[in-house]
Design a protein around this motif. Structure first.
Motif, PDB file in Angstrom:
ATOM      1  N   THR A   6      -6.621  -1.328   7.140  1.00 60.86           N
ATOM      2  CA  THR A   6      -5.352  -1.028   8.599  1.00 60.86           C
ATOM      3  C   THR A   6      -4.056  -1.050   7.838  1.00 60.86           C
ATOM      4  O   THR A   6      -3.125  -1.879   6.719  1.00 60.86           O
ATOM      5  N   VAL A   7      -3.920  -0.293   8.768  1.00 64.83           N
ATOM      6  CA  VAL A   7      -2.101  -0.566   8.524  1.00 64.83           C
ATOM      7  C   VAL A   7      -1.172  -0.864  10.159  1.00 64.83           C
ATOM      8  O   VAL A   7      -1.257   0.301  10.713  1.00 64.83           O
ATOM      9  N   GLN A   8       0.307  -0.611   9.971  1.00 67.38           N
ATOM     10  CA  GLN A   8       0.693  -0.204  11.054  1.00 67.38           C
ATOM     11  C   GLN A   8       2.328  -0.199  10.815  1.00 67.38           C
ATOM     12  O   GLN A   8       2.319  -0.809  10.136  1.00 67.38           O
ATOM     13  N   ALA A   9       3.041   0.602  10.658  1.00 66.75           N
ATOM     14  CA  ALA A   9       4.468   0.884  10.379  1.00 66.75           C
ATOM     15  C   ALA A   9       5.329   0.754  11.679  1.00 66.75           C
ATOM     16  O   ALA A   9       5.343   1.342  12.588  1.00 66.75           O
ATOM     17  N   GLY A  10       6.748   0.868  11.205  1.00 65.21           N
ATOM     18  CA  GLY A  10       7.997   0.661  12.404  1.00 65.21           C
ATOM     19  C   GLY A  10       8.845   1.241  11.085  1.00 65.21           C
ATOM     20  O   GLY A  10       9.454  -0.119  10.741  1.00 65.21           O
ATOM     21  N   PHE A  11       9.383   2.390  11.610  1.00 63.82           N
ATOM     22  CA  PHE A  11      10.622   3.081  10.593  1.00 63.82           C
ATOM     23  C   PHE A  11      12.392   2.393  11.533  1.00 63.82           C
ATOM     24  O   PHE A  11      13.231   2.583  10.855  1.00 63.82           O
ATOM     25  N   GLY A  12      11.601   1.061  12.348  1.00 71.62           N
ATOM     26  CA  GLY A  12      13.402   1.051  13.169  1.00 71.62           C
ATOM     27  C   GLY A  12      13.926   2.414  13.172  1.00 71.62           C
ATOM     28  O   GLY A  12      15.402   2.262  12.967  1.00 71.62           O
TER      29      GLY A  12
END
Length: 919
Positions: free
Chosen positions: A527-533
């Motif tokens: 599982t993965v979740q990303a936030g690059f801002g």
């Protein structure tokens, strides 16, 4: 300089007075406020804080509401505007009546000064100068101004304004240039503002100020916070963006430093509410969390109380593998997919099953995603299906071609002025009709994402596919990993995937080029979740940065610093690039984003969970390289959460423990002399034989376990007289789980005795001179306690038989089996020295009942199965999600674990509802 040296001092002073206005021009005094704010808008937050400390006029502009709102968004943060609007309405409830009352007073009296004199008894009219710099931090923390750009201005901090009514002048806010000015600061703000009003506008009369909140107003407690500021012009409270900015900085600092508090679902006091088997999927928002499990149920949790909102949702005939919900009343939907090949649609607010899509796929449904238009599902049968959520007419997006409506043979018809409307002539497709089927993957489609008209899917065939769902065509296929892909995230600019090759990879979505590979896990990334801002200008800056990196790479190739052909051959075997922009590390050119994925480097984060039982929070360093910042383990978090829950429970019951210990002496007059007056005194100094017997019993029973201690306290509650010695023996236990449960047993024993004593006193007060047998305890007196804890004539095992809600029953403790012992009186006789002739450290006393063996899961169908602490291996992580303040994951364990980065800070917890996640 020679001439100046020869001049007298008076002449030099005159020269300085003439030159100073020409050399040092205060633009704030000469330029319109709009231009001044435009200039201040170029400052970074640290410089803006320095401006706050310059002078009063600069301060009043530097706290402009729109200025700090813009700074907030320029950090790459987002806010939940709907939540802000809702809470502003809630906070302003009841304020209008107070304002109308003040206006009526002013109209009838025509003398605002008189009203102010009534409301404010401060007669000090002494002129005050600007507050010294060493006192400025208090000003900075407690004040904020509104924006002058089309929005209400002149905000005042509620820290000075409540419950007082006389702390603000309206005249100060109507100066010539429309600047937002607030003269009320510090403890003497009332007198200072009054004197300044007289100094600035001789003959003027300061107008009325902030309305008060009645004592009975439910919003008063919310308003007494720096989070809210009063707006004179609109006569309402507004959000304080400067305070919001400061709190978000504090929250992000906790993320960076790894400062958090852990929690579990179910709440440790209500373990019976939890799932019976492992939890495969979850999703949460600010108020709710929904989880799906192998036990074929879904549970809806209240995120604030960590309790079930309603009974579990049942209906699936197989494991619940995926779900998505939207609690917005306009949507009010929960969708679930199961290994039974069915997709169910539920009404979220009621838990009602409103639609069954039976046999949605030929095999297990592995993922579901929906937006306002369509529902998309993926399956182990290698296909993706698209269902409409709203009725579709001909011409609507997704209706598809209508071959039957077009005659392949042209007909010559006479125009009679009528053209049929096919949208009215053709049938309407009802909701949840299959309007598309995407085929092309060679293995199970493990995960999907939908954004706009694009669907991104990943499969065990090692490929990422990008689809245009209205056209039902695959627009791009990316050979992404060396092994099957388990999860995917897509934000229209980047694709982030996790695979069985232990990597988290970042791809440029338009070109499909890999721009980063993150290695840190030792097993399948599930599982993965990303936030690059991303910043407001990130897209343009990232494109320019990508071109610069490519140019630097080609320059290095031309200079012979890099062998381009050899580099291509060695690329697969070379160390992966986690975001470095150095030419030697670049693995692909032509991407629209630079290595690492671009975005805001300061606050971007990726969180991944793996079958290696760990969660990694990835952050970028100064060079933009992704590195593991923190490793989290769910079993450690569960342990800490239960330990904290036990500690909190003990503190809550602290006021009862002392009286309960004293009550032991009254209940058992045969206790050793000297201990009755000091029941919790360490008995190590006692020389009596009785004390040695009980000390030996404690030494023997505590190492055996929780069940033995509970049984011993049921048979011999006088052991609680030696409370300090008992606690010291518990602290010697190596396992924190065992220590927590042992402490809870002791606390329950003390409370049971106290309740028993209270019941006895009540019966005596009713005229009962003699009590036969034990008296039942009052478990309802304990918060979160549903009964069965060593009370009255119940057996000591009543707390372990699963019949009630026992705070000892946690997700990871030893599972204690039911006892089939006869009822044991709370007033069991004390052991005699002849019956117990043992020394400390030897085996259990002869009178101690047999030690109960832990019950294996499944032996008692009514008891919630738990993981045995001694045999509790770390569990594989199945699903995680993070928002602005917390990470929550589910795994092979039936417990759901979370990390809250507010870290127990009440100010952060108050304001975190307005923060949106980094994306």
């Amino acid at each position: 300089m020679t001439l100046l040296d020869q001049l007298p001092t008076s002449a030099i002073v005159e020269i300085v007075e003439r030159l100073s206005p020409r050399l040092y021009i205060d633009f704030i005094r000469h330029l319109p406020a709009e231009i001044c704010l435009k200039i201040l808008g170029y400052l970074d937050p640290v410089s803006l804080v320095s401006v706050l400390q310059t002078c009063r006029a600069w301060y009043d502009l530097a706290v402009d509401r729109k200025l700090w709102e813009r700074l907030y968004y320029l950090e790459g943060w987002k806010a939940v505007q709907t939540e802000i609007d809702a809470w502003e309405v809630r906070v302003n409830t009841g304020v209008s009546n107070s304002i109308g009352h003040l206006h009526r007073m002013q109209t009838s009296d025509h003398h605002p000064n008189k009203i102010r004199a009534i409301l404010n008894n401060d007669d000090d009219d002494e002129d005050m100068e600007m507050i010294d710099q060493d006192r400025l931090p208090s000003i900075v923390d407690s004040s904020a101004a509104s924006s002058i750009f089309g929005t209400p201005n002149a905000l005042q901090s509620p820290r000075q304004m409540l419950p007082s009514l006389g702390d603000m002048h309206l005249d100060s806010f109507t100066s010539a240039k429309g600047k937002a000015v607030d003269w009320s600061h510090g403890p003497s703000s009332s007198s200072a503002s009054e004197s300044r009003a007289k100094r600035k506008e001789p003959g003027g009369t300061p107008e009325m100020s902030l309305p008060s909140i009645e004592a009975g107003d439910t919003t008063a407690s919310m308003i007494k916070s720096t989070l809210w500021t009063w707006d004179i012009n609109s006569s309402r409270y507004r959000i304080n963006w400067k305070y919001l900015y400061n709190m978000r900085r504090r929250l992000e600092s906790n993320w960076e430093l790894g400062k958090y508090k852990t929690f579990v679902l179910p709440h440790p006091s209500y373990p019976e509410e939890g799932h019976q088997e492992c939890v495969y999927t979850l999703q949460f928002d600010a108020n709710y969390l929904v989880s799906g499990s192998r036990d074929r149920t879904m549970r809806i949790w209240n995120m604030h109380t960590r309790r079930l909102v309603r009974p579990p949702l049942t209906g699936h005939a197989g494991s619940v593998l995926c779900l998505q919900f939207d609690a917005d009343p306009a949507e009010d939907i929960l969708v679930s997919g199961s290994s039974d090949s069915n997709v169910f649609i539920w009404k979220f607010s009621t838990g009602e099953l409103v639609q069954r899509i039976t046999n949605a796929h030929r095999e297990s449904v592995l993922n579901v995603r929906f937006d306002k238009r369509v529902l998309v599902t993926s399956s182990k049968d290698k296909t993706i299906k698209i269902f409409n959520r709203r009725p579709l007419r001909y011409g609507d997006l997704g209706y598809g071609p209508v071959d039957a409506a077009v005659n392949p043979v042209g007909l010559s018809v006479k125009p009679y002025g009528y053209e049929p409307d096919l949208s009215q002539e053709l049938p309407v497709k009802p909701p949840y009709t299959v309007i598309g089927k995407l085929e092309g993957h060679g293995a199970a489609v493990n995960a999907i994402q939908i954004r706009g008209n694009t669907i991104v899917s990943v499969s065990g065939d090692r490929h990422i596919k990008v689809w245009n769902w209205p056209e039902q065509v695959c627009t791009q296929t990316i050979p992404a990993h060396e092994k099957g892909i388990a999860c995917v995230e897509f934000d229209e600019r980047r694709i982030v995937s996790g695979s069985s090759d232990y990597e988290v990879c970042i791809f440029d979505a338009p070109t499909g080029l890999k721009v980063a590979s993150l290695r840190g896990h030792a097993h399948l990334v599930r599982t993965v979740q990303a936030g690059f801002g991303d910043l407001p200008y990130s897209k343009e800056e990232d494109a320019a940065e990508a071109k610069r990196v490519d140019a630097e790479y080609f320059r290095a190739v031309e200079a012979g610093e890099i062998d381009h052909e050899g580099d291509r051959r060695l690329r697969r075997s070379r160390r992966v690039n986690a975001g470095s922009s150095r030419p030697a590390d670049v693995q692909a050119t032509g991407a629209k984003v630079p290595p690492g994925g671009g975005g805001g480097r300061k606050y971007g984060r990726i969180v991944s969970g793996s079958y290696d039982q760990s969660i990694i929070i990835w952050r970028r360093d100064k060079e933009g390289v992704w590195k593991p910042a923190h490793h989290l383990r769910q079993e450690e978090a569960a342990e800490a959460a239960h330990r904290q829950a036990a500690l909190t429970n003990s503190q809550r019951q602290g006021t009862q423990l002392a009286s309960a210990a004293i009550a032991v002496s009254a209940v058992h007059p045969g206790a050793p002399q000297g201990m009755q007056s000091s029941p919790i005194r360490d008995p190590s100094s006692e020389n009596s034989q009785m004390a040695r017997i009980y000390m030996a019993m404690i030494d023997s029973v505590v190492p055996v376990g929780v069940a033995a201690l509970r049984q011993a306290l049921a048979n011999h509650p006088s052991m609680l007289i030696y409370h300090s010695y008992l606690q010291a023996a518990i602290e010697r236990e190596p396992s924190p789980f065992v220590r927590a449960h042992l402490r809870q047993v002791v606390a329950d024993g003390l409370i049971a005795i106290q309740n028993n004593q209270s019941a006895r006193q009540r019966l005596i007060a009713r005229g009962n001179s003699h009590i036969q047998g034990p008296v039942a305890a009052a478990p309802h007196l304990l918060p979160g306690y549903a009964g069965g804890a060593m009370a009255g004539s119940s057996s000591a095992a009543a707390a372990a038989d699963g019949s009630g809600s026992d705070p000892r029953h946690m997700a990871y403790p030893p599972a204690l089996g039911p006892q089939a012992q006869a009822s044991i009186s709370l007033h069991a006789p004390l052991p005699q020295p002849s019956q117990l002739s043992i020394s400390p450290g030897q085996g259990p006393p002869p009178q101690l009942p047999p030690i109960l063996q832990p019950e294996l899961p499944g032996q008692n169908p009514h008891q919630h199965p738990r993981i045995l602490a001694p045999d509790n291996p770390p569990a594989r992580v199945f699903k995680l999600q993070f928002d602005a303040r917390k990470i929550i994951c589910c795994s092979q364990a039936p417990v759901i674990v979370g990390w809250d980065f507010c870290n127990g800070d009440p100010e952060l917890e108050e304001v975190a509802r307005f923060f949106a996640a980094i994306d």
